[in-house]
Design a protein around this motif. Structure first.
Motif, mmCIF file in Angstrom:
data_model
loop_
_atom_site.group_PDB
_atom_site.id
_atom_site.type_symbol
_atom_site.label_atom_id
_atom_site.label_comp_id
_atom_site.label_asym_id
_atom_site.label_seq_id
_atom_site.Cartn_x
_atom_site.Cartn_y
_atom_site.Cartn_z
ATOM 1 N N SER A 1 -2.289 -9.059 2.565
ATOM 2 C CA SER A 1 -1.478 -10.251 2.821
ATOM 3 C C SER A 1 -1.548 -11.233 1.660
ATOM 4 N N ALA A 2 -2.698 -11.314 0.986
ATOM 5 C CA ALA A 2 -2.848 -12.249 -0.136
ATOM 6 C C ALA A 2 -1.905 -11.886 -1.284
ATOM 7 N N ILE A 3 -1.874 -10.601 -1.641
ATOM 8 C CA ILE A 3 -0.986 -10.154 -2.720
ATOM 9 C C ILE A 3 0.476 -10.318 -2.302
ATOM 10 N N PHE A 4 0.766 -10.090 -1.025
ATOM 11 C CA PHE A 4 2.128 -10.251 -0.521
ATOM 12 C C PHE A 4 2.599 -11.698 -0.679
ATOM 13 N N VAL A 5 1.731 -12.654 -0.357
ATOM 14 C CA VAL A 5 2.094 -14.068 -0.491
ATOM 15 C C VAL A 5 2.356 -14.419 -1.959
ATOM 16 N N GLU B 1 7.262 -1.737 8.470
ATOM 17 C CA GLU B 1 6.383 -0.605 8.776
ATOM 18 C C GLU B 1 5.077 -0.702 8.005
ATOM 19 N N TRP B 2 5.153 -1.257 6.799
ATOM 20 C CA TRP B 2 3.967 -1.354 5.954
ATOM 21 C C TRP B 2 2.944 -2.350 6.488
ATOM 22 N N PHE B 3 3.353 -3.205 7.462
ATOM 23 C CA PHE B 3 2.392 -4.120 8.068
ATOM 24 C C PHE B 3 1.231 -3.367 8.723
ATOM 25 N N ASN B 4 1.536 -2.179 9.206
ATOM 26 C CA ASN B 4 0.528 -1.394 9.911
ATOM 27 C C ASN B 4 -0.291 -0.520 8.979
ATOM 28 N N GLY C 1 0.807 -1.214 0.000
ATOM 29 C CA GLY C 1 0.000 0.000 0.000
ATOM 30 C C GLY C 1 0.840 1.263 0.000
ATOM 31 N N PHE C 2 2.181 1.128 -0.064
ATOM 32 C CA PHE C 2 3.089 2.269 -0.105
ATOM 33 C C PHE C 2 3.562 2.499 -1.537
ATOM 34 N N THR C 3 4.077 3.674 -1.794
ATOM 35 C CA THR C 3 4.751 3.947 -3.048
ATOM 36 C C THR C 3 6.204 3.468 -2.937
#
Length: 439
Positions: free
Chosen positions: A153-157, A144-147, A131-133
């Motif tokens: 999480s799906a796209i991260f996996v 930090e982006w976890f928050n 969700g960050f640039t």
């Protein structure tokens, strides 16, 4: 206790020297396993005993050094069981590689373009998942982006799986001289990913592919020449430096807080006692303690995770447990619903909380049998699958020793599936002839 730990360390060093110096990595899977296993799980416990008196708990905020000798005895039993089986199953493999193995490892620009595109997509999806640039990720601290409320999480996996093609792409590209520019392109992508994620995987992927390349380049062996040792030492030093740098850089250079020399010193001490390298040992001790003294148990958890790898846990009707790393994190109260799974239980922890300490010791001691089978499969070089395994071996072993069983095996399965689509006739390979010594 220090006597047993010393004996274990000496046995481990003996077997490691035998595999890498006498057999010259010809038993590739076993050699790579020992190269990681002996320093992290056999030698470091002795160092930790001398420096701090034992193992730290990995529970956040808990600076307890375990004092229960029964926990350390069980740990040493795990170590000695594996080392004993390595000794019993020892001996240099005498298989003759496929005469067509060079054509199997051979690649073309179209195949490499697919691999590079998949890796690039993985990086793009990683950025999207946070969700960050890109600019925000460069200046953000690790995790930090976890928050971030936009984190997926799906796209991260999905991005993690796509990135795991990196070792295979690196191996195929560097082996053919005309495509080595692709190798440097993938390395650049990995460095960029490392800057964004503050993770160490990019270096591990390069190291894993590098070892596999040297193994094939030197005709299915690795001779410990000065040049190889210097490069290996530089890569290991880079791993250590990255651990310190990523903490100091984002604490001092971006925030302007603290003294850089003091922060570096504190980070170095943390690295030696409670950082990523000691984690392999500390996590296993923590999990053994939880099982023995607190009855923490996930019956057959590891077995269900591996045999039902193709089935999501939510759709297994209770047959497959949730990710063990996530469950272990929950037990330690080490993460929220977003960050679950960042604290795996270590190699021995996987077995002790899945099968109990007695059953875990017996089953864990069977790992060398699997390694010997992998030695033979990789040395036959009878299909692209053997090269995929070799390229992943170092990274998979490090993940397994940390206790991340899913990533250690699922990433290899994903890479094999991709190459099943790219090369459907050469993934497994055909029947090959063994040397006269085995006939």
């Amino acid at each position: 206790m220090i006597l047993i730990e010393t004996i274990t360390a000496l046995i481990g060093i003996y077997l490691l020297v035998k595999e890498v110096s006498i057999y010259r990595f010809r038993n590739y899977a076993t050699s790579v396993f020992l190269l990681c296993f002996v320093p992290l799980l056999c030698i470091y416990p002795l160092i930790s005993r001398i420096v701090v008196g034992g193992a730290y708990s990995v529970q956040p905020g808990d600076y307890l050094v375990f004092s229960d000798y029964s926990v350390y005895l069980v740990y040493q039993a795990f170590c000695l069981g594996i080392l004993w089986m390595v000794y019993l199953t020892g001996g240099r493999q005498t298989l003759t590689p496929s005469p067509e193995w060079r054509s199997v490892i051979d690649t073309n620009i179209a195949e490499l373009a697919i691999v590079v595109a998949i890796i690039s997509l993985g990086i793009a999806l990683y950025v999207r998942s946070t969700g960050f640039t890109v600019g925000e990720l460069i200046t953000a601290s690790r995790f930090e982006w976890f928050n971030n409320s936009s984190y997926s999480s799906a796209i991260f996996v999905v991005s993690s799986y796509l990135m795991t093609l990196s070792p295979v792409g690196l191996l195929l590209a560097i082996y053919k001289k005309r495509y080595r520019w692709v190798f440097f392109l993938i390395v650049a992508e990995l460095i960029f990913f490392g800057i964004l994620s503050k993770d160490r995987k990019w270096l591990i992927y390069i190291l894993s592919a590098g070892f596999a390349f040297v193994y094939y380049h030197q005709n299915f062996a690795i001779k410990l020449q000065k040049k190889f040792l210097v490069i290996a030492a530089m890569i290991v030093s880079a791993l250590v430096f990255w651990q310190v740098f990523r903490g100091v850089y984002f604490e001092y250079f971006l925030t302007g807080k603290g003294d850089v020399s003091y922060l570096a010193q504190e980070m170095a001490i943390e690295l030696l006692t409670r950082g990523d390298f000691p984690y392999y040992y500390n996590a296993s001790i923590t999990a053994i303690n939880m099982n023995i003294n607190h009855d923490y148990f996930i019956p057959l958890g590891l077995l269900s995770r591996q045999f039902l790898f193709f089935l999501p846990a939510d759709y297994s009707f209770g047959l497959k447990v949730e990710d063990i790393s996530a469950l272990f994190s929950d037990a330690l109260q080490a993460g929220d619903a977003v960050r679950r799974g960042n604290m795996p239980p270590g190699l021995f922890g996987l077995f002790v909380i899945s099968f109990g300490w007695f059953g875990g010791i017996i089953l864990c001691a069977l790992i060398p049998l699997l390694l010997r089978w992998l030695d033979r499969y990789i040395q036959k070089a009878s299909g692209i699958g053997s090269f995929v395994l070799a390229a992943h071996m170092m990274s998979a072993v490090l993940l397994l020793l940390r206790g991340d069983d899913s990533s250690a095996t699922y990433f290899i399965v994903f890479s094999l599936a991709v190459f099943l689509l790219i090369r459907p006739n050469t993934v497994i390979g055909t029947r090959r002839v063994e040397s006269a010594g085995n006939q």
